[in-house]
Structure formats: C-alpha cells, structure tokens
Design a protein around this motif. Structure first.
Motif, short mmCIF file in Angstrom:
data_model
loop_
_atom_site.label_atom_id
_atom_site.label_comp_id
_atom_site.label_asym_id
_atom_site.label_seq_id
_atom_site.Cartn_x
_atom_site.Cartn_y
_atom_site.Cartn_z
N GLN A 1 0.77 -1.29 0.10
CA GLN A 1 -0.07 -0.02 0.09
C GLN A 1 0.70 1.10 0.06
O GLN A 1 0.24 2.30 -0.41
N MET A 2 2.15 1.15 0.27
CA MET A 2 2.98 2.44 0.39
C MET A 2 4.00 2.43 -0.77
O MET A 2 4.73 3.46 -0.68
N SER A 3 3.48 1.87 -1.99
CA SER A 3 4.16 1.96 -3.19
C SER A 3 3.48 2.83 -4.28
O SER A 3 2.07 2.65 -4.29
N ASP A 4 4.07 3.60 -4.98
CA ASP A 4 3.33 4.60 -5.87
C ASP A 4 4.38 4.78 -7.00
O ASP A 4 5.46 5.30 -6.50
N PRO A 5 4.27 4.76 -8.24
CA PRO A 5 5.17 5.39 -9.35
C PRO A 5 5.50 6.70 -9.14
O PRO A 5 6.45 7.25 -9.67
N ARG A 6 4.63 7.65 -8.43
CA ARG A 6 5.06 9.07 -8.21
C ARG A 6 6.07 9.42 -7.22
O ARG A 6 6.70 10.43 -7.21
N VAL A 7 6.43 8.42 -6.29
CA VAL A 7 7.32 8.59 -5.34
C VAL A 7 8.66 8.85 -5.66
O VAL A 7 9.45 9.90 -5.25
N PRO A 8 9.36 8.50 -6.76
CA PRO A 8 10.66 8.90 -7.24
C PRO A 8 10.71 10.42 -7.60
O PRO A 8 11.68 11.00 -7.49
N LYS A 9 9.63 11.03 -8.27
CA LYS A 9 9.44 12.31 -8.62
C LYS A 9 9.30 13.34 -7.17
O LYS A 9 10.02 14.28 -6.93
N LEU A 10 8.65 12.65 -6.42
CA LEU A 10 8.59 13.27 -5.03
C LEU A 10 9.74 13.43 -4.18
O LEU A 10 10.31 14.50 -3.48
N ARG A 11 10.56 12.15 -4.44
CA ARG A 11 11.91 12.14 -3.62
C ARG A 11 12.73 13.26 -4.25
O ARG A 11 13.59 14.03 -3.65
N ALA A 12 12.60 13.68 -5.71
CA ALA A 12 13.48 14.47 -6.32
C ALA A 12 13.19 15.73 -5.79
O ALA A 12 13.66 16.77 -5.49
N ASP A 56 15.27 6.14 -6.85
CA ASP A 56 14.26 5.36 -7.78
C ASP A 56 13.40 4.46 -7.16
O ASP A 56 12.40 3.67 -7.68
N ASP A 57 13.45 4.60 -5.74
CA ASP A 57 12.49 3.63 -4.81
C ASP A 57 11.14 4.11 -4.97
O ASP A 57 10.96 5.62 -4.75
N ILE A 58 10.06 3.45 -5.19
CA ILE A 58 8.65 3.76 -5.19
C ILE A 58 8.02 3.52 -4.01
O ILE A 58 6.84 4.10 -4.05
N ARG A 59 8.63 3.50 -2.92
CA ARG A 59 8.09 3.19 -1.43
C ARG A 59 7.67 4.46 -0.81
O ARG A 59 8.66 5.45 -0.83
N TYR A 60 6.62 4.74 -0.23
CA TYR A 60 6.56 6.03 0.40
C TYR A 60 6.75 5.61 1.77
O TYR A 60 6.08 5.07 2.55
N ASP A 61 8.16 5.51 2.03
CA ASP A 61 8.62 5.20 3.41
C ASP A 61 8.47 6.40 4.32
O ASP A 61 8.18 7.58 4.10
#
Length: 695
Positions: free
Chosen positions: A319-330, A339-344
């Motif tokens: 449930q904590m994974s999403d393809p938007r997360v790498p952009k969010l990290r950047a 490149d991790d897609i997990r919303y950790d």
C-alpha cells in the motif's frame, strides 16, 4: 726538415704536458735530442695581441657552466710560433693542437639558463603557459590586480601548471571543480564559472595550458562573487552603502592551492553568517535538489506511511508504493534510493517538513492540497526571493560585531520592522521600529558604528524637509512653525535653519541614537507611539523610530560600559530640557538590512513584503545578466549639507542670527551628529498639532 723538427718538438712537448709515458726507444730519443729548440730566453714575452678573447665560453658569476660545454684548448707558447697564438684567457693551457699551421676553431655555446624546477613531463605545458600569460593574459584576467597576482603566482613556480601533474588532475583541481559545479547551492550561477574539459585536452601541452588558465580564471571569478556578490550594491539603488571587502587575489591563489580541502577553501569566501547558511538550507529544500526543469507531481490517491507490523506487513508495504514517489523524492531533495517507489518513513518525514513550511497541517500524508502546493509556481518566486536575499548577505561585512565587546552589534531588518541587539552570537534584546516610507524617504541600507546616544535631543530639521515641506507650508501658513514648537533662524549669509528644542513633544522623542552616515539618518524615540501597533510600519522620512528607547539605551550602555549599571529608570531620570551625550568607549556596529526572506528562531522560513522594490530590481539584474561587472557601478547622490536659502513670508517670526555669527559655522551634518556644543534652546511653545514632518 725545419718543419719536421718543429712538429717533433711540439709532439714531444705535448706528450710530456699530457703526462704521456716517455719513449723507451733509444733511437727515437736520439732523434728528439738532435732537434734544435729555441732558447726560452730568446722568446719574447706575450702581449695582449697574442691572445684572442673567447666570448662564447665565458660564464658569468650568476650562471653555471653546462657539463657538456666545450672549451678551446690553447697552444703552448713555447712550441707555437709567436705570430699565431691560439691561447685564450678563459682557461689555463692544457694541450697543444695537433698542428701548428692554424689555430683550432672556437666552439660557440648557447646562453646558460638556470635549471628549471618543473618536472620534465610538465615542462612543455609550462612553456606554453609562459607564452599565453605573456601574449593573452588580458584574455583570461581582465582585472589588473588579478592578472598581476596570477602572473606572479605562475612565475614563482616556473610556470608549472597549477591543476595537473603529468597531465593528471591534482586533488586541488578536483576540489575546485566540485565547488564550481555546485555553485547553485550558494545562490550563484554555475554557468558563470565554466569548468574546462581536461579529459579532452589529453596530453597536448597547448590544450592543458589553456585548461589550466581557464580553471584559474573560473576559480577567481567564483571567489570574487562569493565574497562580494554577483552585482554591486550601487547598481540597485543610490541609497545603499556598505563597506567594500574585495578579495585579495594573491591570498585566494595561495589559500585554495595549498589547502588540504580546496573545495572547502573556495567555499569559505561565501558569507559566514548563520542567517545566510539557514537560507542556503531552505533554498536546497525548495529546489528539491533539482536545478533543471520543474518536477511536477501528478494527482493520485493520497499516500500515507504506515509502519509495517506483524502478519499484515507485506500488505502494508504494498500500500505504500506508488510510481510518483521517485519524482516526490527528487522534489523534496531526497537523493538516497532516488528510484525507490515506496512511500517510506523518510519520504513521509520530508512531506511533513514541507507542509510545515507552507502552513499546511503537518500530517505527512501526500494529499491533493500538498500536491498542489508542491507544484505551485509560488515556489519559483520564493526561490528568486531567497537568491536575492543571499546576494544581499554578501554585501554585509564579514564581521558584523565588535570583538572587544563580545562581537556585539545592532541589526535592523526594514521589511520586518524589527531591531535586534546581538552579542556572543545570541539575541540580547529586540523591539519594533518604524521605518521610512517607500520612495524618496526609504530607509537606506548601510553599516556604520554607533558612537554615542543623546538624551533630550534637539531636532535639527534636515535640509530636504525644509526645502520640500516647511518652506511651502510657510507660504500657506506663516504661523505653522510656531504652533508646532519649531524655531526658525536665519544667518547673515541668508541660509535658513529650523530646529525643535528638547522636550516630550520633540519629534525625536527623548533619545537619539547616533551613527554618523552620509544619508543623515539615525534611530530615535518618538512621541507618536500608536504606529507601533500596526503590522506594516513604513511611515518615517528615513530615520528609524524605536518603540522602547529607554530600554534600548540601557542595553547598549551596559554592553559598552558594563560596570555603570544603566537601567531604563536611570535613563528616564535624565529627561529634561538640556542635551546630554553619553559616549560609548567602544562603538557598536549598526547594520541596516533588507531581509524579505529569513529563517526565524523556530527554524521556519519567513517572507516579507518587498516594500521598496529591492527584490524586483535585483531579480531583473540577475536575469538580464547586468550584474556580472562589479566595476560598472552607479555614482551615489551625495546629500547636501548646505543651509537652505529662500524667501520667507514677511510676517514669519525669524530669530536674528542666533545660530551663526556669520557665513561660517557648523553645517547640518555637524549639528546632526554632534559637531560642537550648542546653546541650550528655549522651552517648546507647545505640542505639535501635526506629525507629517517628523523624521
């Protein structure tokens, strides 16, 4: 036979001179003995004409003879004919030539050069560097002082390259290059400090020499702009004046090239102030570690971090994974696991911190409001605001305070309408202030030293107010000055002076804080206390009104004279009708700043209204590239200290020459900042009915 005999005699003499073993053949000895030799007594002594000067083999005392230098050997005078000597004065005789019919030809040699300290592998580059500095030095260094320093530095090392050894980058070069490429983190533009391509240069001496000078050029540009700014303060406005603190190019070269960490050494030319460093950290947060095109986060389901527990751990992770997360990290500047897609937990914490910075509830949940805030163009405007504020920090002195009194100083932020007293890196006291109105009455930016305070000050009206406001007012109402308790005087030279005696109704209140400056501004009390309740307080003619002047005075006096134990009550006990000057043994620096972006004591990024348009002017300069030439500065408008002259209404009450015995006497600047003792003025006529003319 004579020729043969002569030849044999010369040969025998030469052999003996060279230490040859004597012949054992008796017949040969007999032949040698039979050859007639001239008596030494019959040989005339040599004259100057018998010697040929050897100019090619002469070595000056400052030179060293090369190991392979050839010296012409002289012919023994006892064997050679007197008419054909070949001996020189350059060296003692060692051997005779093989024939006596002609002298041996002299061997010429090149001028002797001092041994080079440059390694053989770097000598071709050094030779090319020498040529480039001699012929194209101005191409790389157009500032005379920097060009002279660079040439001196290269000369001292025999033009050995600074940044390479045997064609390979040195540790110093790698550090400098890393700092130049990261210039954006300090609000600078990396494009202003191009890094040459040493790899493309290979081992070609011309290319390596060119790259060496280019990197030196970029390093000097970075150090200069990091320390003094990308633009000069006079390009922004004529009412700004800070002390110049240019780099010493000799020191920059020595410091950076000899440092263990060249990157840190070059970084040290950026402002050391705490508030600058806090702004730098906020700039990194806003940029999200991404300096290119804006990163846009797409809409989607809310993302929430839920720690995994027990049997449901796999489902929670999914449930904590999403393809938007790498952009969010950047966007949030998280470079680890980009490149991790997990919303950790780290992503959620960064989201929570961002929400706090934009006044959203810090839930750590990536909801629609948070996505919208992340994508808003407002962030770009905030970045520009931070950039110009970082630039203004470069204008300020590197040391804001006075070391003798615990690095104490006063700092006033115009857009925030606050004044702070700092000592030993901590805030000692703060108060609200009223600053100048936008336009011609804007409070100037400056750094000066406060030398004394005046209790019960006389208000000497500035010439600008006399010209622009009081003289026109007198034309309409000749009694206005009397009603306001102001005194008008005219000297024999026709000049006009208007003042207000000390008292509770004085426009400066009970205390004036003096730091003499070209703009004729100061800090002072005011009888109008109601303006301090407003959020925006730009109402004065340029001076700064202080809300609690008695407390301010006691704080400053206790810093400079800790043994005197000044209290606000003691200060108020001095109130009266005569001026009292309290001089500081150690002047206190006063820094008037313009911080529209700053980090408050709780660590939150704050923005203030650009009331004077300083931000807009600076952003335009930076984006148009007009700030690169720091020597292209604007001349300052110098204030006039002359007494105003002009006609007055016939029924205006004018004192007779009460402030000057003639055309000479103290000018307004001297009167304003303690230029001599003044007579005690009479008591005020009455409380002013208007406040539009106060400072």
């Amino acid at each position: 036979m004579a020729v043969a005999a002569t030849f044999l005699a010369v040969s025998a003499t030469s052999a003996l001179a060279q230490g040859d073993t004597p012949r054992a053949n008796a017949a040969e000895l007999a032949i040698d003995a039979a050859v007639p030799l001239p008596e030494p007594a019959n040989v005339p002594p040599p004259t100057a004409a018998d010697f040929k000067a050897d100019t090619t083999a002469t070595v000056s005392p400052s030179q060293t003879k090369p190991a392979d230098a050839t010296v012409t050997k002289p012919v023994d005078s006892a064997a050679a004919p007197a008419t054909e000597p070949t001996r020189t004065m350059a060296s003692p005789p060692t051997a005779a030539p093989a024939t006596a019919t002609a002298p041996a030809p002299a061997v010429t040699s090149e001028p002797v050069k001092a041994a080079s300290s440059v390694p053989a592998a770097d000598q071709p580059v050094a030779d090319r560097l020498r040529d480039l500095m001699a012929t194209k030095g101005t191409k790389y260094f157009d500032r005379k002082a920097e060009r002279a320093a660079v040439e001196k530095f290269y000369t001292a090392r025999d033009y050995a390259p600074i940044w390479t050894q045997s064609g390979n980058l040195t540790a110093a070069a790698k550090g400098v290059i890393a700092r130049l490429k990261d210039a954006a983190s300090d609000g600078l533009n990396p494009a202003d400090y191009p890094v040459p391509d040493f790899a493309a240069a290979g081992s070609a001496p011309d290319a390596l020499a060119e790259a060496d000078l280019r990197l030196t050029e970029s390093m000097m540009d970075y150090a200069r702009q990091a320390q003094s700014g990308r633009m000069h303060w006079s390009q922004v406005s004529a009412d700004i004046q800070y002390p110049e603190h240019p780099i010493d190019p000799n020191e920059v070269l020595a410091n950076v090239t000899s440092a263990k960490d060249a990157s840190a050494a070059l970084d040290s030319y950026n402002p050391p102030h705490k508030l600058y460093k806090l702004l730098k950290a906020k700039l990194a947060e806003l940029r999200g570690g991404h300096d290119g095109a804006p990163v846009i986060i797409e809409d989607g389901e809310p993302l929430k971090y839920t720690p995994a527990r027990g049997k449901n751990a796999p489902e929670a992770e999914a449930q904590m994974s999403d393809p938007r997360v790498p952009k969010l990290r950047a966007k949030l500047g998280l470079t680890e696991n980009a490149d991790d897609i997990r919303y950790d937990a780290k992503v959620a914490a960064a989201v929570r911190k961002f929400q706090e910075s934009v006044d959203l509830k810090p839930t750590g949940v990536l909801d629609d409001r948070t996505v919208k805030a992340l994508n808003t163009p407002k962030r770009d405007k905030q970045i520009d605001t931070i950039l110009v504020n970082m630039e203004r920090w470069r204008w300020l002195p590197r040391e804001l305070g006075a070391p003798a009194i615990g690095n104490a100083y006063v700092i006033l932020n115009i857009p925030d309408y606050t004044l702070k007293v700092m000592q030993n890196g901590a805030q000692v006291w703060t108060t609200r202030v009223v600053t100048g109105k936008p336009g011609q009455h804007a409070t100037p930016l400056l750094s000066e030293t406060m030398k004394f305070i005046t209790v019960n000050p006389t208000w000497n009206v500035p010439p600008s107010i006399i010209y622009n406001e009081y003289l026109p007012a007198l034309q309409q109402d000749p009694t206005v000055l009397d009603r306001m308790g102001l005194k008008l005087e005219r000297a024999r030279d026709g000049s006009i002076h208007i003042s207000q005696p000390p008292g509770e109704a004085n426009a400066l209140g009970r205390i004036r804080f003096n730091f003499p400056n070209k703009f004729l501004v100061y800090q002072h009390d005011t009888p109008d206390k109601n303006l301090f309740a407003r959020d925006e307080r730009a109402f004065s003619h340029g001076c700064m009104r202080v809300q609690y002047p008695d407390q301010y005075a006691s704080v400053l006096l206790n810093i400079t004279m800790p043994g005197e134990r000044y209290t606000p009550e003691r200060i108020r006990g001095m109130y009266g009708r005569s001026e009292i000057d309290l001089k500081f043994p150690t002047p206190i620096p006063v820094n008037i700043t313009y911080q529209t972006a700053f980090v408050d004591d709780s660590g939150k990024l704050q923005f203030r209204k650009d009331i004077y348009g300083r931000d807009a002017a600076m952003i335009a300069i930076l984006k148009n590239g007009r700030g690169k030439d720091l020597e292209n500065v604007v001349a300052h408008a110098q204030p006039s200290y002359a007494r105003p002259r002009g006609p007055l209404p016939s029924n205006v009450n004018v004192s007779d020459n009460s402030f000057s015995s003639g055309s000479s006497g103290p000018n307004f600047f001297e009167r304003l900042f303690g230029g001599g003792s003044q007579p005690t003025p009479p008591a005020p006529v009455g409380r002013p009915a208007r406040r539009v003319f106060t400072r």
